[in-house]
Write an enzyme that holds these catalytic residues in place. Structure first.
Site, PDB file in Angstrom:
ATOM      1  N   HIS A 148       5.280   3.932  -2.397  1.00 30.30           N
ATOM      2  CA  HIS A 148       4.173   3.916  -1.436  1.00 30.30           C
ATOM      3  C   HIS A 148       4.644   4.392  -0.057  1.00 30.30           C
ATOM      4  O   HIS A 148       4.034   5.280   0.542  1.00 30.30           O
ATOM      5  CB  HIS A 148       3.612   2.491  -1.362  1.00 30.30           C
ATOM      6  N   GLU A 149       5.740   3.807   0.441  1.00 29.05           N
ATOM      7  CA  GLU A 149       6.213   4.144   1.792  1.00 29.05           C
ATOM      8  C   GLU A 149       6.760   5.564   1.862  1.00 29.05           C
ATOM      9  O   GLU A 149       6.525   6.276   2.842  1.00 29.05           O
ATOM     10  CB  GLU A 149       7.254   3.126   2.277  1.00 29.05           C
ATOM     11  N   HIS A 152       3.902   7.919   2.097  1.00 25.44           N
ATOM     12  CA  HIS A 152       3.404   8.044   3.475  1.00 25.44           C
ATOM     13  C   HIS A 152       4.184   9.112   4.226  1.00 25.44           C
ATOM     14  O   HIS A 152       3.603   9.969   4.889  1.00 25.44           O
ATOM     15  CB  HIS A 152       3.553   6.716   4.232  1.00 25.44           C
TER      16      HIS A 152
END
Length: 197
Positions: A148-149, A152
């Site tokens: 997820h990070e 980003h």
């Protein structure tokens, strides 16, 4: 240092790949990076997040912080920072994500969550806050957070990987909240907690 506003889906900084943090010939990192890392931790903590990427607070730099358990409902957490992360994963399942086991949220999509297909295992290599090479890996929730990070920092939100009815539901949610336009933020610690922590 400071809690910063979190950008909401639609802000261009969330949809643009971030710039690597420059590393000096001696392995040193820029002096101002320490303040950014502190702000990331302060903001993540105030928002009760398990991770936060720099572009979520409007800074186009390749760094994220985390404070995440290895699995859901576990109390032992790992906390740290990764500068210039490079992601490696096992294969992402091609089946429809499970609504209970694969539910995922995001501080830049406040208050919403959708089943998201992710690899069961992930590893990130990069640097710590001092410029020392690190490798972190995990399964389950921790692997999900790493993907997820890093996503980003590559200019993607988890909404971009949704499929089928989950993608349609997310599109409706973004529209109903009036998101999807530049300049929207929410302030952890001042605005109501969108996830009810």
């Amino acid at each position: 240092m400071a809690v910063r506003p979190i950008c909401i889906v639609g802000d261009p900084v969330l949809h643009t790949a971030t710039e690597p943090i420059p590393v000096g010939p001696d392995g040193s990192l820029p002096a101002d990076l320490a303040d950014l890392i502190t702000d990331l931790y302060d903001t993540m903590d105030a928002a009760h997040g398990v991770g936060l990427a720099a572009n979520q607070i409007g800074v186009n730099k390749r760094v994220f912080v985390y404070d995440c358990a290895d699995a859901r409902k576990k109390t032992v957490r790992r906390r740290g920072v990764v500068v210039n992360p490079v992601l490696e994963t096992s294969e992402v399942p091609e089946t429809m994500p499970d609504p209970e086991d694969d539910d995922e949220g995001c501080l830049s999509v406040p208050g919403e969550s959708f089943p998201t297909g992710r690899a069961d295992w992930a590893r990130v290599t990069g640097l710590d806050a001092d410029g020392t090479p690190i490798t972190i890996e995990g399964t389950d929730l921790f692997a999900r957070m790493l993907q997820h990070e890093t996503g980003h920092l590559d200019g993607f939100l988890y909404l971009d990987s949704l499929i089928g009815r989950n993608a349609r539901a997310a599109k409706r949610a973004v529209k109903s909240h009036g998101w999807g336009v530049p300049g929207l933020t929410w302030m952890p610690g001042e605005d109501p907690d969108p996830f009810g922590h």
